[in-house]
Design an enzyme around this catalytic site. Structure first.
Site, PDB file in Angstrom:
ATOM      1  N   ARG A  80      32.267  37.016  41.614  1.00 18.64           N
ATOM      2  CA  ARG A  80      32.788  38.204  40.925  1.00 18.64           C
ATOM      3  C   ARG A  80      33.039  37.893  39.447  1.00 18.64           C
ATOM      4  NH1 ARG A  80      38.292  40.967  43.106  1.00 18.64           N
ATOM      5  NH2 ARG A  80      39.358  39.576  41.660  1.00 18.64           N
TER       6      ARG A  80
ATOM      7  N   LYS B 119      40.098  43.698  49.797  1.00 16.33           N
ATOM      8  CA  LYS B 119      41.183  44.649  50.037  1.00 16.33           C
ATOM      9  C   LYS B 119      40.956  45.964  49.289  1.00 16.33           C
ATOM     10  CE  LYS B 119      45.223  43.753  48.253  1.00 16.33           C
ATOM     11  NZ  LYS B 119      45.804  44.815  47.457  1.00 16.33           N
TER      12      LYS B 119
ATOM     13  N   ARG C 182      46.045  30.990  42.640  1.00 20.33           N
ATOM     14  CA  ARG C 182      46.334  32.401  42.982  1.00 20.33           C
ATOM     15  C   ARG C 182      46.373  32.594  44.495  1.00 20.33           C
ATOM     16  NH1 ARG C 182      41.654  35.364  40.227  1.00 20.33           N
ATOM     17  NH2 ARG C 182      42.350  37.188  41.377  1.00 20.33           N
TER      18      ARG C 182
ATOM     19  N   ARG D 223      36.408  38.818  34.222  1.00 23.26           N
ATOM     20  CA  ARG D 223      37.830  38.463  34.363  1.00 23.26           C
ATOM     21  C   ARG D 223      37.965  36.955  34.260  1.00 23.26           C
ATOM     22  NH1 ARG D 223      40.983  41.403  39.223  1.00 23.26           N
ATOM     23  NH2 ARG D 223      42.243  39.551  38.868  1.00 23.26           N
TER      24      ARG D 223
END
Length: 193
Positions: free
Chosen positions: A128, A14, A146, A134
Site C-alpha cells: 500500500r 477494516k 503500529r 503514506r
C-alpha cells in the site's frame, strides 16, 4: 437497532469491510476521527472544547468524545444501527460507551475482530505504501510498531467485551468477498437474521 464494533490492525482491510457492512446492513458509520473533524468544522461547543485540547497537543478526553457520539446517535434516530470504527480503544471508553448506549436503550451487540498474521499485514502495508504515498506505510520498523501498539491497546477492549460474550474473531486473510461472507455470517447469527 444493531450496533457493531469492527476491529482490525493496520492493513487488515477494516476500511474495505466497514464500507461493505454499512452498505449491506444499513448501518451508520461512526468514526471518532470524522466526528471530531465535523464538530470542529461546525464550531459546536464540543468541537471547540476538543480543538482546545488538540491545539495544546493533548488527547481529547473521553467524556468529550462520548458527548460527540451521543450527539451523532441523537442526530440519526432512523439508523438501523451503528458501526463503531476506531472507538472504543480502552476499557474505560468501552464502559463509557456502554453506559451511553444503555441510556439510549440500546447497546453493543457484537465486536468483530479481523485476525491477520503480522507478516501478511507488513506485506500489505508495504505494498500500500508504494501507491498511497503514506510515509508510515513505507517503513517496516514503523509498521511493526503500529501493529504492536494496536494489539496492546485493543486487547483490553476485546477482553472487556469477551466478558459479555460479544467478541467474534474472523479470519482476515483470503479474498475480500470470503472475508465479507465470514463477517456477515457472524452478524446474521447475532442479529437473528
Amino acid at each position: 437497532m444493531f450496533n457493531l464494533i469492527l476491529f482490525g490492525p493496520p492493513g487488515s482491510g477494516k476500511g474495505t469491510q466497514s464500507e461493505k457492512l454499512i452498505s449491506k446492513y444499513g448501518l451508520k458509520h461512526l468514526s471518532t476521527g470524522d466526528l471530531l473533524r465535523s464538530e470542529i468544522a461546525g464550531q459546536t461547543p464540543l468541537g471547540l472544547e476538543a480543538k482546545n485540547f488538540m491545539d495544546k497537543g493533548q488527547l481529547v478526553p473521553d467524556e468529550v468524545v462520548i458527548g460527540m457520539i451521543s450527539s451523532a446517535l441523537d442526530a440519526n434516530p432512523e439508523a438501523a444501527g451503528f458501526l463503531f470504527d476506531g472507538f472504543p480503544r480502552t476499557e474505560a471508553q468501552a464502559e463509557a460507551l456502554d453506559k451511553l448506549l444503555k441510556l439510549k436503550k440500546t447497546g453493543i451487540h457484537l465486536m468483530l475482530a479481523l485476525d491477520v498474521s503480522e507478516e501478511e499485514l507488513v506485506s500489505r502495508l508495504l505494498k500500500r505504501g508504494k501507491t498511497s504515498g503514506r510515509s508510515d506505510d513505507n517503513n517496516e520498523t514503523v509498521i511493526r510498531a503500529r501493529i504492536a501498539e494496536y494489539h496492546k491497546k485493543t486487547s483490553a477492549v476485546a477482553d472487556y467485551y469477551k466478558k459479555f460474550d460479544k467478541v467474534k474473531h474472523v479470519e482476515g486473510e483470503g479474498s475480500i468477498d470470503e472475508i465479507f461472507e465470514a463477517l456477515c455470517k457472524e452478524v446474521d447469527k447475532k442479529s437473528g437474521k
